[in-house]
Design a protein around this motif. Structure first.
Motif, PDB file in Angstrom:
ATOM      1  N   GLU A 134       1.638   9.523  -5.612  1.00 28.60           N
ATOM      2  CA  GLU A 134       2.246  10.830  -5.322  1.00 28.60           C
ATOM      3  C   GLU A 134       3.184  11.247  -6.452  1.00 28.60           C
ATOM      4  O   GLU A 134       3.168  12.394  -6.887  1.00 28.60           O
ATOM      5  CB  GLU A 134       3.009  10.780  -4.000  1.00 28.60           C
ATOM      6  CG  GLU A 134       3.596  12.119  -3.609  1.00 28.60           C
ATOM      7  CD  GLU A 134       4.291  12.075  -2.261  1.00 28.60           C
ATOM      8  OE1 GLU A 134       5.129  12.955  -2.037  1.00 28.60           O
ATOM      9  OE2 GLU A 134       4.000  11.188  -1.448  1.00 28.60           O
ATOM     10  N   SER A 167       0.826  -1.216   0.000  1.00 29.33           N
ATOM     11  CA  SER A 167       0.000   0.000   0.000  1.00 29.33           C
ATOM     12  C   SER A 167       0.858   1.263   0.000  1.00 29.33           C
ATOM     13  O   SER A 167       0.508   2.251  -0.629  1.00 29.33           O
ATOM     14  CB  SER A 167      -0.969  -0.001   1.187  1.00 29.33           C
ATOM     15  OG  SER A 167      -0.255   0.003   2.403  1.00 29.33           O
ATOM     16  N   SER A 168       1.990   1.244   0.697  1.00 33.06           N
ATOM     17  CA  SER A 168       2.845   2.438   0.679  1.00 33.06           C
ATOM     18  C   SER A 168       3.515   2.591  -0.679  1.00 33.06           C
ATOM     19  O   SER A 168       3.768   3.698  -1.131  1.00 33.06           O
ATOM     20  CB  SER A 168       3.880   2.404   1.804  1.00 33.06           C
ATOM     21  OG  SER A 168       4.825   1.385   1.579  1.00 33.06           O
ATOM     22  N   ALA A 226       0.949   4.203  -2.822  1.00 35.48           N
ATOM     23  CA  ALA A 226       0.828   5.619  -2.450  1.00 35.48           C
ATOM     24  C   ALA A 226       1.982   6.421  -3.035  1.00 35.48           C
ATOM     25  O   ALA A 226       1.786   7.534  -3.527  1.00 35.48           O
ATOM     26  CB  ALA A 226       0.785   5.765  -0.931  1.00 35.48           C
TER      27      ALA A 226
END
Length: 80
Positions: A12, A4-5, A8
């Motif tokens: 970004e 999930s990071s 993300a």
């Protein structure tokens, strides 16, 4: 790094890349309002000559910039 990071980070990066592309558009570069919306108030740009510019200096500079279409030249393939 979790999945999930990682996602993300990709979102970004994509978001920031779109902002950068907007800043290359001649109509955006001439619009003080658009530049105000795109750059953070604390924005500072360090250029290769060693000069440092704040947000207002960038806005002023872009208002005086001649409008010329930007061109791209492929220097190498397969890098991205």
């Amino acid at each position: 790094m979790t999945a999930s990071s990682g996602k993300a980070d990709e979102l970004e990066e994509s978001f920031l890349h779109k902002f950068e592309e907007c800043l290359l558009q001649p109509d955006v570069r001439k619009s003080a309002k658009d530049i105000i919306d795109l750059l953070a108030d604390e924005f500072i740009e360090f250029v290769i000559s060693g000069c440092v510019f704040d947000k207002q200096q960038i806005i002023n500079s872009l208002q005086n910039e001649p409008i010329e279409p930007l061109t791209q030249k492929v220097l190498a393939t397969g890098l991205f």
